[in-house]
Design a protein around this motif. Sequence first.
Motif, PDB file in Angstrom:
ATOM      1  N   UNK A 124       0.834  -1.194   0.000  1.00 53.37           N
ATOM      2  CA  UNK A 124       0.000   0.000   0.000  1.00 53.37           C
ATOM      3  C   UNK A 124       0.874   1.251   0.000  1.00 53.37           C
ATOM      4  N   UNK A 135       0.400   5.526   0.347  1.00 53.01           N
ATOM      5  CA  UNK A 135      -0.423   6.726   0.530  1.00 53.01           C
ATOM      6  C   UNK A 135      -0.062   7.711  -0.567  1.00 53.01           C
ATOM      7  N   UNK A 189      -3.609  13.696   0.462  1.00 52.19           N
ATOM      8  CA  UNK A 189      -4.731  14.014   1.333  1.00 52.19           C
ATOM      9  C   UNK A 189      -5.172  15.451   1.115  1.00 52.19           C
ATOM     10  N   UNK A 223      -1.640  17.584   0.701  1.00 57.21           N
ATOM     11  CA  UNK A 223      -0.292  17.036   0.868  1.00 57.21           C
ATOM     12  C   UNK A 223      -0.176  15.839  -0.061  1.00 57.21           C
ATOM     13  N   UNK A 224       1.033  15.601  -0.539  1.00 57.97           N
ATOM     14  CA  UNK A 224       1.240  14.525  -1.499  1.00 57.97           C
ATOM     15  C   UNK A 224       2.499  13.717  -1.166  1.00 57.97           C
ATOM     16  N   UNK A 239      -9.628   8.473   6.740  1.00 60.69           N
ATOM     17  CA  UNK A 239      -8.802   7.892   7.794  1.00 60.69           C
ATOM     18  C   UNK A 239      -9.503   7.886   9.147  1.00 60.69           C
ATOM     19  N   UNK A 263       0.660   8.326  10.965  1.00 58.69           N
ATOM     20  CA  UNK A 263      -0.087   9.531  10.642  1.00 58.69           C
ATOM     21  C   UNK A 263       0.358  10.696  11.523  1.00 58.69           C
ATOM     22  N   UNK A 304       2.829  14.590   7.608  1.00 62.07           N
ATOM     23  CA  UNK A 304       2.634  14.367   6.181  1.00 62.07           C
ATOM     24  C   UNK A 304       3.970  14.465   5.457  1.00 62.07           C
ATOM     25  N   UNK A 305       4.217  13.608   4.452  1.00 62.63           N
ATOM     26  CA  UNK A 305       3.287  12.598   3.943  1.00 62.63           C
ATOM     27  C   UNK A 305       3.149  11.399   4.860  1.00 62.63           C
ATOM     28  N   UNK A 306       1.920  10.888   4.979  1.00 65.22           N
ATOM     29  CA  UNK A 306       1.726   9.649   5.723  1.00 65.22           C
ATOM     30  C   UNK A 306       2.485   8.550   4.994  1.00 65.22           C
ATOM     31  N   UNK A 342       3.269   4.191   4.805  1.00 65.90           N
ATOM     32  CA  UNK A 342       3.027   2.807   5.182  1.00 65.90           C
ATOM     33  C   UNK A 342       4.358   2.075   5.338  1.00 65.90           C
TER      34      UNK A 342
END
Lengths: 116, 107
Positions: free
Chosen positions: A45, A47, A50, A61-62, A101, B91, B94-96, B98
């Motif tokens: 996964x 991210x 958001x 944010x990217x 989330x 979290x 940012x960025x989050x 994984x």
Amino acid sequence: EVQLVESGGGLVKPGGSLRLSCAASGFIFSKAWMSWVRQAPGKGLEWVGRIKSKTAGGTTDYAAPVKGRFTISRDDSKNTLYLQMNSLKTEDTAVYYCYYYYMDFWGKGTTVTVSS
Amino acid sequence: DIQMTQSPSSLSASVGDRVTITCRASQGIRNDLGWFEHKPGKAPKRLIYAASSLQSGVPSRFSGSGSGTEFTLTISSLQPEDFATYYCLQNNSSPLTFGGGTKVEIK
């Protein structure tokens, strides 16, 4: 019932563009900070980015791999989240999920394939 | 950006086994970490939030611990439906990000 329904996936050539949509229902969308998450074939996964609620500033944010190419936006009047993807690369091929989330709400995902 | 290093990347275990998965953050993230289960063809599902709080509806055999940079997901007695891939997600900032995932397979 909470629903997040993605649409707009498909096949696109490298360098092309695509816009994904995520229609939300069953919760107060305007208050939600919404994300996009993707999974490339055989990978984990990731991210993507958001967007905060408008009351929190509505900022975005990217992740580094998509920064400058992808844009997240929202239309609270339509309860819809968007992901505009430009300058697509083969490595952007993935299932894209819409994600809230705070409540752990996920869409079922839409598949984007970038290939010549 | 905060890097999340997850280990192991895969493991084989039997029904009834105790399983432990670890995530390490590249910098302190307080307890801003969640654990997710992902099965093929399905959307991911959060099991744990805030490092150690069980998501509503998740069986109590799942537990999380840790704070700062070291976190653990434990499955106390592995069940057939637990064979899946597990991910941590920070979290805190940012960025989050994984972790790389841990695939739990049947021995």
